[in-house]
Design a protein around this motif. Structure first.
Motif, PDB file in Angstrom:
ATOM      1  N   VAL A 222      -5.881   8.295  -8.320  1.00  0.00           N
ATOM      2  CA  VAL A 222      -6.445   9.058  -7.206  1.00  0.00           C
ATOM      3  C   VAL A 222      -6.037  10.526  -7.269  1.00  0.00           C
ATOM      4  CG1 VAL A 222      -6.339   9.326  -4.698  1.00  0.00           C
ATOM      5  CG2 VAL A 222      -6.711   7.060  -5.697  1.00  0.00           C
TER       6      VAL A 222
ATOM      7  N   GLU B 182     -10.608  -0.068  -4.164  1.00  0.00           N
ATOM      8  CA  GLU B 182      -9.228   0.355  -3.931  1.00  0.00           C
ATOM      9  C   GLU B 182      -9.108   1.872  -3.810  1.00  0.00           C
ATOM     10  OE1 GLU B 182      -7.073  -1.294  -7.193  1.00  0.00           O
ATOM     11  OE2 GLU B 182      -7.077  -3.339  -6.381  1.00  0.00           O
ATOM     12  N   LYS B 183      -9.867   2.604  -4.595  1.00  0.00           N
ATOM     13  CA  LYS B 183      -9.739   4.065  -4.613  1.00  0.00           C
ATOM     14  C   LYS B 183     -10.440   4.749  -3.447  1.00  0.00           C
ATOM     15  CE  LYS B 183      -9.400   4.693  -9.655  1.00  0.00           C
ATOM     16  NZ  LYS B 183     -10.124   5.193 -10.853  1.00  0.00           N
TER      17      LYS B 183
ATOM     18  N   GLN C  85      -8.803   5.930  -0.206  1.00  0.00           N
ATOM     19  CA  GLN C  85      -7.726   6.904  -0.376  1.00  0.00           C
ATOM     20  C   GLN C  85      -8.241   8.328  -0.580  1.00  0.00           C
ATOM     21  OE1 GLN C  85      -4.482   5.488  -3.082  1.00  0.00           O
ATOM     22  NE2 GLN C  85      -5.879   3.772  -3.491  1.00  0.00           N
TER      23      GLN C  85
END
Length: 246
Positions: free
Chosen positions: A48, A72-73, A76
């Motif tokens: 990230v 998941e990324k 963020q």
């Protein structure tokens, strides 16, 4: 690690600026007047922190190949990113992808009527704006590559056009790695666009071409691509610490 150093020294942002300049020059050589080429920064396997560096340099279009990695990324990172999914999409991953990434803008790898119908249903069920899609065409004939056969491209596009929650944007291909030896891969996609436009009664401007990656994006642009997917030239070589899951 190399990626951490890249995030700290601004290498990725500098590489992005170089790519954008090369894109502009290739577009000028193509002879298209003020054509805006979309650069999708493919951040597969990158942390990230490095993606954020490219974001802070002003870029907003990013691509990922794996559903789990993107899910998941995305939370963020800023929600004004326009994510492109550019990997093989399995039916059981459609809902996690769409629910987990509200700012998913495009699926570039639609190559099957069942997946199209599944995407259409899930988009409708979660009440989000229509999902933009490209139909992936296997222009090289390689069994290892996904994509609909060129001869079946028109039929799949017609099916997508009947999906009210999907917005057909154009055609996508990967082609062989050695563009110089296989320029017909890109020319085949151009021919598919001509057939699609004729069958649907639409202009070529209504059917984008997504073709070209780090090694061949300039040639792709010169042949008419308006969407290029560039990973290693921006982010450096990919790192695979462990086997990725779809």
């Amino acid at each position: 690690m190399a990626t951490s150093a890249m995030a700290m020294d601004g290498t990725a942002a500098a590489s992005l600026r170089s790519v954008l300049q090369r894109v502009q020059q290739a577009n000028e050589r193509s002879g298209r007047a003020a054509q805006q080429v979309r650069v999708v920064a493919v951040s597969k396997t990158k942390p990230v922190s490095v993606i954020r560096e490219v974001y802070d340099a002003g870029h907003r279009c990013f691509g990922e190949n794996y559903v789990q990695e993107l899910v998941e990324k995305a939370p963020q990172l800023p929600d004004d990113i326009k994510w492109h999914f550019i990997g093989n999409l399995q039916s059981n991953k459609v809902k996690p992808l769409l629910a987990g990434v509200p700012n998913l803008e495009y699926v570039e790898t639609l190559d099957d009527e069942k997946i199209a119908s599944r995407l259409d249903r899930v988009v409708g069920n979660i009440d989000r704006k229509p999902l933009k899609v490209f139909v992936q065409v296997n222009t090289s004939g390689e069994e290892a590559k996904s994509g609909v056969e060129p001869a079946l491209c028109v039929d799949l596009v017609k099916h997508v056009k009947n999906c009210t929650n999907l917005e057909f944007c154009g055609l996508m291909t990967i082609g062989m790695l050695d563009y110089a030896a296989t320029p017909e891969n890109f020319k085949t996609l151009c021919n598919c666009r001509s057939e699609v436009c004729k069958a649907l009664g639409i202009s070529e401007e209504q059917c984008e071409l997504s073709m070209g990656m780090s090694g061949d994006f300039e040639q792709a642009i010169e042949l008419g691509s308006s969407n290029v997917r560039i990973g290693s030239t921006i982010f450096g070589e990919r790192e695979y610490p462990k086997k990725q899951n779809q």
